[in-house]
Scaffold this motif. Sequence first.
Motif, PDB file in Angstrom:
ATOM      1  N   VAL A 130      28.871  33.446  26.922  1.00 46.22           N
ATOM      2  CA  VAL A 130      29.922  34.231  26.270  1.00 46.22           C
ATOM      3  C   VAL A 130      29.626  34.207  24.775  1.00 46.22           C
ATOM      4  CG1 VAL A 130      32.401  34.480  25.864  1.00 46.22           C
ATOM      5  CG2 VAL A 130      31.575  33.580  28.065  1.00 46.22           C
ATOM      6  N   GLU A 131      29.144  35.321  24.263  1.00 47.86           N
ATOM      7  CA  GLU A 131      28.749  35.396  22.853  1.00 47.86           C
ATOM      8  C   GLU A 131      29.471  36.592  22.238  1.00 47.86           C
ATOM      9  OE1 GLU A 131      24.505  35.400  22.958  1.00 47.86           O
ATOM     10  OE2 GLU A 131      24.401  33.472  23.987  1.00 47.86           O
ATOM     11  N   SER A 132      30.551  36.296  21.530  1.00 47.91           N
ATOM     12  CA  SER A 132      31.522  37.314  21.167  1.00 47.91           C
ATOM     13  C   SER A 132      31.709  37.433  19.656  1.00 47.91           C
ATOM     14  CB  SER A 132      32.865  36.966  21.819  1.00 47.91           C
ATOM     15  OG  SER A 132      33.889  37.838  21.408  1.00 47.91           O
ATOM     16  N   PRO A 133      32.060  38.650  19.184  1.00 51.40           N
ATOM     17  CA  PRO A 133      32.331  38.816  17.758  1.00 51.40           C
ATOM     18  C   PRO A 133      33.732  38.365  17.361  1.00 51.40           C
ATOM     19  CG  PRO A 133      32.602  40.903  18.870  1.00 51.40           C
ATOM     20  CD  PRO A 133      32.109  39.935  19.903  1.00 51.40           C
ATOM     21  N   ASP A 134      34.552  37.996  18.341  1.00 46.52           N
ATOM     22  CA  ASP A 134      35.917  37.549  18.048  1.00 46.52           C
ATOM     23  C   ASP A 134      36.365  36.565  19.128  1.00 46.52           C
ATOM     24  OD1 ASP A 134      36.770  39.140  20.309  1.00 46.52           O
ATOM     25  OD2 ASP A 134      36.721  40.882  18.988  1.00 46.52           O
ATOM     26  N   SER A 135      37.599  36.089  19.010  1.00 48.25           N
ATOM     27  CA  SER A 135      38.089  35.017  19.890  1.00 48.25           C
ATOM     28  C   SER A 135      38.870  35.528  21.091  1.00 48.25           C
ATOM     29  CB  SER A 135      38.957  34.059  19.082  1.00 48.25           C
ATOM     30  OG  SER A 135      40.055  34.754  18.489  1.00 48.25           O
ATOM     31  N   ARG A 136      38.642  36.778  21.487  1.00 50.87           N
ATOM     32  CA  ARG A 136      39.347  37.290  22.667  1.00 50.87           C
ATOM     33  C   ARG A 136      38.950  36.493  23.911  1.00 50.87           C
ATOM     34  NH1 ARG A 136      36.710  43.220  23.199  1.00 50.87           N
ATOM     35  NH2 ARG A 136      36.523  42.905  20.937  1.00 50.87           N
ATOM     36  N   LYS A 137      39.792  36.527  24.925  1.00 49.23           N
ATOM     37  CA  LYS A 137      39.526  35.821  26.175  1.00 49.23           C
ATOM     38  C   LYS A 137      38.828  36.757  27.161  1.00 49.23           C
ATOM     39  CE  LYS A 137      41.500  32.108  24.686  1.00 49.23           C
ATOM     40  NZ  LYS A 137      40.679  30.926  24.323  1.00 49.23           N
ATOM     41  N   TYR A 138      37.849  36.232  27.863  1.00 44.51           N
ATOM     42  CA  TYR A 138      37.108  37.014  28.843  1.00 44.51           C
ATOM     43  C   TYR A 138      37.355  36.458  30.251  1.00 44.51           C
ATOM     44  CZ  TYR A 138      34.692  38.801  24.744  1.00 44.51           C
ATOM     45  OH  TYR A 138      34.405  39.387  23.539  1.00 44.51           O
ATOM     46  N   THR A 139      37.146  37.318  31.252  1.00 42.17           N
ATOM     47  CA  THR A 139      37.425  36.937  32.628  1.00 42.17           C
ATOM     48  C   THR A 139      36.228  37.192  33.539  1.00 42.17           C
ATOM     49  OG1 THR A 139      38.271  39.114  33.294  1.00 42.17           O
ATOM     50  CG2 THR A 139      39.846  37.561  32.274  1.00 42.17           C
ATOM     51  N   LEU A 140      36.306  36.609  34.710  1.00 35.38           N
ATOM     52  CA  LEU A 140      35.242  36.796  35.707  1.00 35.38           C
ATOM     53  C   LEU A 140      35.166  38.255  36.139  1.00 35.38           C
ATOM     54  CD1 LEU A 140      33.144  35.113  37.278  1.00 35.38           C
ATOM     55  CD2 LEU A 140      34.822  34.934  39.131  1.00 35.38           C
ATOM     56  N   GLY A 141      36.303  38.954  36.172  1.00 35.32           N
ATOM     57  CA  GLY A 141      36.295  40.358  36.545  1.00 35.32           C
ATOM     58  C   GLY A 141      35.469  41.193  35.587  1.00 35.32           C
ATOM     59  N   GLN A 142      35.551  40.907  34.303  1.00 35.98           N
ATOM     60  CA  GLN A 142      34.745  41.642  33.322  1.00 35.98           C
ATOM     61  C   GLN A 142      33.255  41.369  33.537  1.00 35.98           C
ATOM     62  OE1 GLN A 142      36.929  39.938  29.968  1.00 35.98           O
ATOM     63  NE2 GLN A 142      37.473  42.010  29.312  1.00 35.98           N
ATOM     64  N   PHE A 143      32.915  40.131  33.839  1.00 30.46           N
ATOM     65  CA  PHE A 143      31.514  39.791  34.096  1.00 30.46           C
ATOM     66  C   PHE A 143      30.983  40.556  35.300  1.00 30.46           C
ATOM     67  CE2 PHE A 143      28.425  37.032  36.335  1.00 30.46           C
ATOM     68  CZ  PHE A 143      27.427  36.973  35.368  1.00 30.46           C
ATOM     69  N   PHE A 144      31.781  40.637  36.373  1.00 25.63           N
ATOM     70  CA  PHE A 144      31.347  41.365  37.566  1.00 25.63           C
ATOM     71  C   PHE A 144      31.270  42.868  37.300  1.00 25.63           C
ATOM     72  CE2 PHE A 144      31.524  37.501  39.825  1.00 25.63           C
ATOM     73  CZ  PHE A 144      30.971  37.696  41.085  1.00 25.63           C
ATOM     74  N   ASP A 145      32.143  43.401  36.446  1.00 25.61           N
ATOM     75  CA  ASP A 145      32.055  44.819  36.100  1.00 25.61           C
ATOM     76  C   ASP A 145      30.762  45.120  35.350  1.00 25.61           C
ATOM     77  OD1 ASP A 145      34.479  45.265  37.295  1.00 25.61           O
ATOM     78  OD2 ASP A 145      35.629  45.330  35.431  1.00 25.61           O
ATOM     79  N   ILE A 146      30.364  44.220  34.447  1.00 26.70           N
ATOM     80  CA  ILE A 146      29.093  44.396  33.742  1.00 26.70           C
ATOM     81  C   ILE A 146      27.928  44.284  34.716  1.00 26.70           C
ATOM     82  CG2 ILE A 146      27.551  43.335  32.028  1.00 26.70           C
ATOM     83  CD1 ILE A 146      30.112  42.576  30.461  1.00 26.70           C
ATOM     84  N   TRP A 147      28.005  43.360  35.637  1.00 27.51           N
ATOM     85  CA  TRP A 147      26.976  43.208  36.668  1.00 27.51           C
ATOM     86  C   TRP A 147      26.932  44.451  37.560  1.00 27.51           C
ATOM     87  CZ3 TRP A 147      27.218  38.719  40.826  1.00 27.51           C
ATOM     88  CH2 TRP A 147      26.015  38.703  41.569  1.00 27.51           C
ATOM     89  N   GLY A 148      28.113  45.074  37.774  1.00 22.98           N
ATOM     90  CA  GLY A 148      28.198  46.229  38.656  1.00 22.98           C
ATOM     91  C   GLY A 148      28.411  45.855  40.100  1.00 22.98           C
ATOM     92  N   GLN A 149      29.111  44.734  40.336  1.00 17.82           N
ATOM     93  CA  GLN A 149      29.346  44.237  41.670  1.00 17.82           C
ATOM     94  C   GLN A 149      30.849  44.114  41.924  1.00 17.82           C
ATOM     95  OE1 GLN A 149      27.259  43.945  43.994  1.00 17.82           O
ATOM     96  NE2 GLN A 149      25.286  43.086  43.351  1.00 17.82           N
ATOM     97  N   PRO A 150      31.279  44.279  43.189  1.00 19.50           N
ATOM     98  CA  PRO A 150      32.693  44.122  43.515  1.00 19.50           C
ATOM     99  C   PRO A 150      33.126  42.659  43.464  1.00 19.50           C
ATOM    100  CG  PRO A 150      31.412  44.484  45.509  1.00 19.50           C
ATOM    101  CD  PRO A 150      30.462  44.669  44.360  1.00 19.50           C
ATOM    102  N   LEU A 151      34.411  42.454  43.202  1.00 20.99           N
ATOM    103  CA  LEU A 151      34.990  41.117  43.209  1.00 20.99           C
ATOM    104  C   LEU A 151      36.408  41.237  43.747  1.00 20.99           C
ATOM    105  CD1 LEU A 151      34.825  38.101  42.515  1.00 20.99           C
ATOM    106  CD2 LEU A 151      35.656  38.669  40.216  1.00 20.99           C
ATOM    107  N   ALA A 152      36.578  40.854  44.998  1.00 23.37           N
ATOM    108  CA  ALA A 152      37.873  40.965  45.666  1.00 23.37           C
ATOM    109  C   ALA A 152      38.086  39.767  46.575  1.00 23.37           C
ATOM    110  CB  ALA A 152      37.940  42.268  46.470  1.00 23.37           C
ATOM    111  N   ALA A 153      39.267  39.681  47.156  1.00 19.15           N
ATOM    112  CA  ALA A 153      39.631  38.531  47.985  1.00 19.15           C
ATOM    113  C   ALA A 153      38.796  38.432  49.249  1.00 19.15           C
ATOM    114  CB  ALA A 153      41.114  38.603  48.342  1.00 19.15           C
ATOM    115  N   ASP A 154      38.086  39.513  49.611  1.00 15.21           N
ATOM    116  CA  ASP A 154      37.249  39.497  50.810  1.00 15.21           C
ATOM    117  C   ASP A 154      35.853  40.058  50.558  1.00 15.21           C
ATOM    118  OD1 ASP A 154      37.955  42.105  50.410  1.00 15.21           O
ATOM    119  OD2 ASP A 154      38.672  42.488  52.446  1.00 15.21           O
ATOM    120  N   ASP A 155      35.481  40.166  49.275  1.00 13.30           N
ATOM    121  CA  ASP A 155      34.187  40.773  48.954  1.00 13.30           C
ATOM    122  C   ASP A 155      33.728  40.289  47.579  1.00 13.30           C
ATOM    123  OD1 ASP A 155      31.987  42.357  48.395  1.00 13.30           O
ATOM    124  OD2 ASP A 155      32.968  44.256  48.864  1.00 13.30           O
ATOM    125  N   VAL A 156      32.657  39.520  47.565  1.00  8.52           N
ATOM    126  CA  VAL A 156      32.068  39.046  46.312  1.00  8.52           C
ATOM    127  C   VAL A 156      30.633  39.553  46.245  1.00  8.52           C
ATOM    128  CG1 VAL A 156      31.366  37.040  44.953  1.00  8.52           C
ATOM    129  CG2 VAL A 156      33.522  36.988  46.211  1.00  8.52           C
TER     130      VAL A 156
END
Length: 207
Positions: A130-156
């Motif tokens: 996590v290398e950011s220009p500010d102190s905002r909080k990041y989540t696993l969902g954002q990481f998966f969106d960048i990866w381009g993969q689904p992240l759900a309760a029945d699909d990782v």
Amino acid sequence: MIPFDGRPAKGARLAPLVVLLSAALLAAPAVAQRKAQPLQQATTLGKVMFAPGDTDKGGHGQTIDGIDGSSHEMLKVHVHAHLSLFYKGEQIAVPQGIGIVQPQERDGFVGGGSAIYWLHTHDATGIIHVESPDSRKYTLGQFFDIWGQPLAADDVAGLKGHVRAYLDGAEYKGKLRDIPLNAHGQITLVVGEPAVSPPVYVFPADL
């Protein structure tokens, strides 16, 4: 005096507390706590199932979830989290080069590319940078969106089945997409059976 041999007297009733404790022990899953393991950069942790870098649906320089993908590393905030992924009891490697446009790999480590997202991986150890220009909080969902993969309760990332999630060893009951990427946070996603205890890792000294 008759010596006590540990058995209840004939006709005696077990105390309710003893019965409840016995039932709880029988119901508890037989999952042993893992010993802490060191993370070593430029290595692969788990079975390789995914290609390096982002998928066609992921980041290729466009802004995703408010995260710029056309810049280079921003180091005002620089922390690291770890993602462990298990499928049917087997650990699966989180690929290198996620969040790095046109990743340039050498000896198991992606040193750079034409651009880099603020959330990315340099190797296949599961370490998320996590290398950011500010102190905002990041989540696993954002990481998966960048990866381009689904992240759900029945699909990782296309691995289907009921998902158990853990954050720093404790079961996580919220939405998977909301899991925070905290400094040295340890995230475990277990897809399908059997149950797997969340591993414990020691980050490299320079991270």
